[in-house]
Design an enzyme around this catalytic site. Structure first.
Site, PDB file in Angstrom:
ATOM      1  N   CYS A 176      -6.771   1.748  -1.796  1.00  0.00           N
ATOM      2  CA  CYS A 176      -5.684   2.982  -2.121  1.00  0.00           C
ATOM      3  C   CYS A 176      -6.477   4.189  -2.270  1.00  0.00           C
ATOM      4  O   CYS A 176      -5.020   5.157  -2.718  1.00  0.00           O
ATOM      5  CB  CYS A 176      -5.166   2.463  -4.191  1.00  0.00           C
ATOM      6  SG  CYS A 176      -7.217   2.337  -5.090  1.00  0.00           S
ATOM      7  N   HIS A 228      -8.435   1.816  -9.580  1.00  0.00           N
ATOM      8  CA  HIS A 228      -7.377   1.812  -8.579  1.00  0.00           C
ATOM      9  C   HIS A 228      -6.064   3.088  -8.768  1.00  0.00           C
ATOM     10  O   HIS A 228      -6.596   3.946  -9.771  1.00  0.00           O
ATOM     11  CB  HIS A 228      -6.017   0.549  -9.192  1.00  0.00           C
ATOM     12  CG  HIS A 228      -4.841   0.602  -8.735  1.00  0.00           C
ATOM     13  ND1 HIS A 228      -4.694   0.639  -6.985  1.00  0.00           N
ATOM     14  CD2 HIS A 228      -3.649   0.521  -8.363  1.00  0.00           C
ATOM     15  CE1 HIS A 228      -3.515   0.625  -6.899  1.00  0.00           C
ATOM     16  NE2 HIS A 228      -2.260   0.672  -7.286  1.00  0.00           N
ATOM     17  N   HIS A 259       1.410   3.459  -4.379  1.00  0.00           N
ATOM     18  CA  HIS A 259      -0.135   2.616  -4.603  1.00  0.00           C
ATOM     19  C   HIS A 259      -0.024   2.271  -3.438  1.00  0.00           C
ATOM     20  O   HIS A 259       0.933   1.337  -3.009  1.00  0.00           O
ATOM     21  CB  HIS A 259      -0.579   2.477  -6.099  1.00  0.00           C
ATOM     22  CG  HIS A 259       1.090   1.075  -6.543  1.00  0.00           C
ATOM     23  ND1 HIS A 259      -0.112  -0.070  -6.915  1.00  0.00           N
ATOM     24  CD2 HIS A 259       2.024   1.131  -6.271  1.00  0.00           C
ATOM     25  CE1 HIS A 259       1.255  -0.540  -7.480  1.00  0.00           C
ATOM     26  NE2 HIS A 259       2.227  -0.296  -7.019  1.00  0.00           N
TER      27      HIS A 259
END
Length: 273
Positions: free
Chosen positions: A158, A229, A241
């Site tokens: 990510c 994340h 993402h």
């Protein structure tokens, strides 16, 4: 085959001898093959070095957390070998798959600036490993797509996607900190600490003031109770993402992802010294 990683603080040498090999390509390949067979089903890794005009192979220790599907060379060992001669190629093996570089391999290959030699090792019917192929790939400017890229922690994850978006869309280079597998569950690590974010030139903004290019930090099943994340807000309610183990994608920033969001960061063009 998963990609290669380049960040590790320490590792035992595991008793592998530091042997150098004659410059003959056949002998060089024999040495690489022998190392790959010896390490199977782990990935073998090593470096080809020029010393006084001769090409030699240095086997290295694979210190990856999951050595069966990725490799990692300890930077200290790499530096030690680099002091001996000029590193001209990186070598690793692919157990039970073909010798073609994976997307993660290609990304790491470009970062290294060196040719990569990959040797495939397969298991025969009697259980003995055998060399099943070989490739040599040189840097060619490969860039992983922003959407649909495979997952590989530390290479195609990510934060790598956030960095690549900023590099391609804004011409901004964000830091690329080393990060161990499952760092968010080790009881102490925080990749997105206030100091790390400030050093990256990022400042916190209110969620209601969200703008395209803002970085969304989310907490998804993190035992450390810290953000683990990240995604980029694209505008019109969309974010880009790359979730663990999945392909990178555009998603609606709402529902579950909005619930997971803990902070919103904006690049302000100022990086602290």
């Amino acid at each position: 085959m998963q990609a290669s990683l380049w960040c590790k603080q320490q590792a035992e040498f595991r008793g592998i001898p530091r042997r150098t090999i004659d410059e003959s390509m056949s002998r060089l390949n024999d040495a690489i093959d022998a190392h790959a067979l010896r390490e199977y089903p782990r990935e073998a890794c090593g470096l080809v070095v020029i010393i006084k005009g001769r090409r030699r192979y240095f086997p290295c220790v694979n210190v990856a957390a999951t050595p069966g599907d990725q490799f990692m060379i300890d930077p200290a060992e790499y530096a030690e070998i680099e002091d001996i001669g000029e590193v001209v190629a990186v070598v690793h093996s692919h157990p039970d798959v073909n010798a073609q570089p994976s997307p993660g391999d290609l990304v790491a290959l470009e970062a290294s600036g060196l040719p990569w030699i990959i040797v495939a090792v397969h298991k025969q019917a009697d259980g003995a490993p055998v060399i099943a192929g070989r490739t040599e790939t040189r840097p060619s400017g490969y860039k992983a797509p922003l959407v649909g890229r495979q997952w590989q922690h530390g290479v195609l994850d990510c934060w790598a996607l956030v960095r690549d978006w900023y590099a391609q869309e804004r011409g901004i280079t964000l830091p690329n900190p080393p990060r161990a597998d499952e760092w968010w569950n080790d009881g102490h690590s925080n990749l997105y600490s206030p100091d790390a974010l400030a050093n990256a030139g990022l400042v916190k903004v209110a969620m209601q003031d969200i703008q395209p290019g803002d970085i969304i930090l989310m907490q998804v099943r993190s035992r450390n109770l810290v953000p683990n994340h990240a995604g980029v807000y694209l505008g019109d309610g969309q974010m880009l993402h790359h979730m663990h183990g999945r392909l990178s994608t555009r998603d609606v920033f709402g529902g579950y992802w909005l619930e997971c969001a803990v902070s919103l960061m904006r690049y302000n063009g100022v990086v602290e010294s």
